[in-house]
Write a protein that holds these residues in place. Structure first.
Motif: not given
Length: 253
Positions: A56, A58, A65, A88-89, A92, A125, A128, A132, A231
């Motif tokens: 994702l 920023d 994308r 991303r924000c 989320e 999410r 992700d 991560r 990302d």
């Protein structure tokens, strides 16, 4: 023995088609509540191709994308199936209005979030979080898009949509089943009834992902873009399909 999985989101969580990398045995179809459950059973896949965005940015420039922009041109009338995933924000955010506000502030030109895209955010999410937590898994988990997979199998854009106004379209489903059989999947898998919690098109999309997983495992994977981007957390940003001697000339962007 190496194992492969093609995975798609579904109403009950995730539908996975799991099969050995060697041979053409029928895939085992199962529905899992969480994406992480795929790696917690007795059989853990070495390669996973999943129909869900990974990585994702920023900030987004253009209509989604880079991978989404790259593959749309290949899909003809099926371009609308590739949703524009925001920054991303925005992904989320739990609230739709908040997600739209954040997407507007982190895109050029400013773009809100579609309702269909927003409904994917919880599953995005999930993946992700898993990747991560263990970045090494990025070498095993690959983002795909079923319409790009089917387009690669056919060598040209598909003729029929799989759904029309949210209702399954029989000619579109038949076209996709025929392509899966031509790709080497057995009839019993292609024509199987989906498990409880998943729809018939979810099953076909998971099987299409399995076809891509087999090609990736054999060294024939093709990412869009090539090489993949990254990302800010190190996750790859690419949609994968495959190349072969018969279709390689017809899937260049």
């Amino acid at each position: 023995m190496r194992w492969l999985a093609g995975v798609d989101g579904c109403k009950a969580g995730w539908i996975a088609a799991v099969a050995p990398a060697e041979g053409r045995d029928a895939a085992a179809i199962r529905v899992l509540p969480r994406f992480s459950d795929l790696f917690a059973g007795e059989i853990v896949p070495d390669i996973v191709a999943v129909d869900m965005p990974i990585g994702l940015p920023d900030r987004v420039t253009g209509s989604g994308r880079g991978p989404e922009q790259a593959v749309r041109a290949l899909l003809g009338d099926r371009q609308s199936s590739v949703f524009a995933i925001p920054a991303r924000c925005a992904v989320e955010a739990d609230d739709y209005e908040q997600a739209c506000a954040l997407a507007l502030a982190h895109s050029e030109p400013p773009r809100k979030v579609s309702k269909q895209g927003f409904n994917l955010f919880p599953k995005i999410r999930e993946i992700d979080t898993v990747l991560r937590a263990e970045l090494a898994m990025c070498k095993r988990v690959f983002e795909i898009h079923p319409e790009l997979a089917f387009r690669t199998m056919k060598g040209e854009p598909l003729t029929y949509p799989k759904k029309i106004k949210g209702v399954v379209n029989p000619p579109g489903m038949a076209e996709r089943r025929a392509l899966l059989q031509e790709a080497g999947l057995p009839l019993e898998a292609v024509s199987a009834r989906p498990p409880r919690g998943a729809a018939a098109d979810d099953l076909l999309d998971a099987l299409a992902a399995l076809v891509v997983a087999r090609h990736i495992a054999a060294g024939r994977g093709k990412p869009f873009p090539d090489p993949p981007g990254r990302d800010s957390h190190g996750l790859p940003i690419a949609i994968w399909t495959f190349v072969s001697q018969t279709v390689s000339r017809r899937i260049e962007p």
